[in-house]
Design an enzyme around this catalytic site. Structure first.
Site, mmCIF file in Angstrom:
data_model
loop_
_atom_site.group_PDB
_atom_site.id
_atom_site.type_symbol
_atom_site.label_atom_id
_atom_site.label_comp_id
_atom_site.label_asym_id
_atom_site.label_seq_id
_atom_site.Cartn_x
_atom_site.Cartn_y
_atom_site.Cartn_z
ATOM 1 N N GLY A 1 67.650 23.841 49.134
ATOM 2 C CA GLY A 1 67.883 25.122 49.827
ATOM 3 C C GLY A 1 66.629 26.138 49.637
ATOM 4 O O GLY A 1 65.455 25.462 49.569
ATOM 5 N N CYS A 2 66.715 27.291 49.487
ATOM 6 C CA CYS A 2 65.590 28.345 49.136
ATOM 7 C C CYS A 2 64.783 27.891 48.116
ATOM 8 O O CYS A 2 65.376 27.656 46.768
ATOM 9 C CB CYS A 2 66.213 29.684 48.968
ATOM 10 N N PHE A 3 63.452 27.718 48.367
ATOM 11 C CA PHE A 3 62.633 27.085 47.170
ATOM 12 C C PHE A 3 62.446 28.028 46.018
ATOM 13 O O PHE A 3 62.255 27.718 44.960
ATOM 14 C CB PHE A 3 61.353 26.601 47.628
ATOM 15 N N TRP A 4 62.788 29.477 46.161
ATOM 16 C CA TRP A 4 62.849 30.284 45.094
ATOM 17 C C TRP A 4 63.753 29.990 44.133
ATOM 18 O O TRP A 4 63.509 29.926 42.735
ATOM 19 C CB TRP A 4 62.905 31.835 45.398
#
Length: 155
Positions: A9-12
């Site tokens: 998902g979102c790399f953050w």
């Protein structure tokens, strides 16, 4: 030192799950698995590059095992969701493990097989396991983003 690369998902969020673990030396976010050289964030989110948003983890295998990193990877997202996690949709958010060595490939495939056999999700696991390709570092504003945001909120 060894390297592990995961897309969940979102790399953050992916990076944040690994930062601060004993044995993790450093983390960064970027793009891997596409066909477009030197992509920017806007290129990737426009869905023209084929890249996944990934977190790359440098770790000391004497202090934290690849198996432990895989366990965290599996637990931090839903590996049955094709090209999405939560509100994020698109191939850049796919669940993927990029292996850097043959040993990582074998361990990742066995880990996925065991998870599938457990029936934990009741659905097929769609996580892809592929050889690592060129890693393109995201710009500085994306690095340790959630950690920076937490610091701003407490100051």
């Amino acid at each position: 030192m060894e390297i592990a690369t995961f897309g969940a998902g979102c790399f953050w969020k992916t990076e944040d799950a690994f930062r601060g673990l004993k044995g993790v030396i450093s983390t960064s976010v970027g793009y891997m698995g596409g066909h477009f050289p030197n992509p920017s964030y806007l290129d990737v989110v426009s869905r023209i590059t084929g890249h996944a948003e990934v977190a790359q983890i440098r770790y000391d295998p004497d202090r934290i095992s690849y198996e432990t990193l895989l366990s965290i990877f599996w637990s931090m997202h839903d590996p049955t969701q094709l090209n999405r996690q939560g509100p994020d949709r698109g191939e850049q958010y796919r669940s993927i493990i990029f292996y850097h060595t043959r040993a990582q490939e074998v361990t990742a495939r066995e880990s996925k097989r065991q998870l599938e056999l457990s029936g934990k999700y009741g659905r097929s696991i769609v996580t892809r396991i592929e050889p690592a390709t060129e890693y393109y570092l995201a710009d500085e504003s994306h690095q340790q983003y959630l950690e920076k945001k937490r610091r701003l909120q407490t100051s």
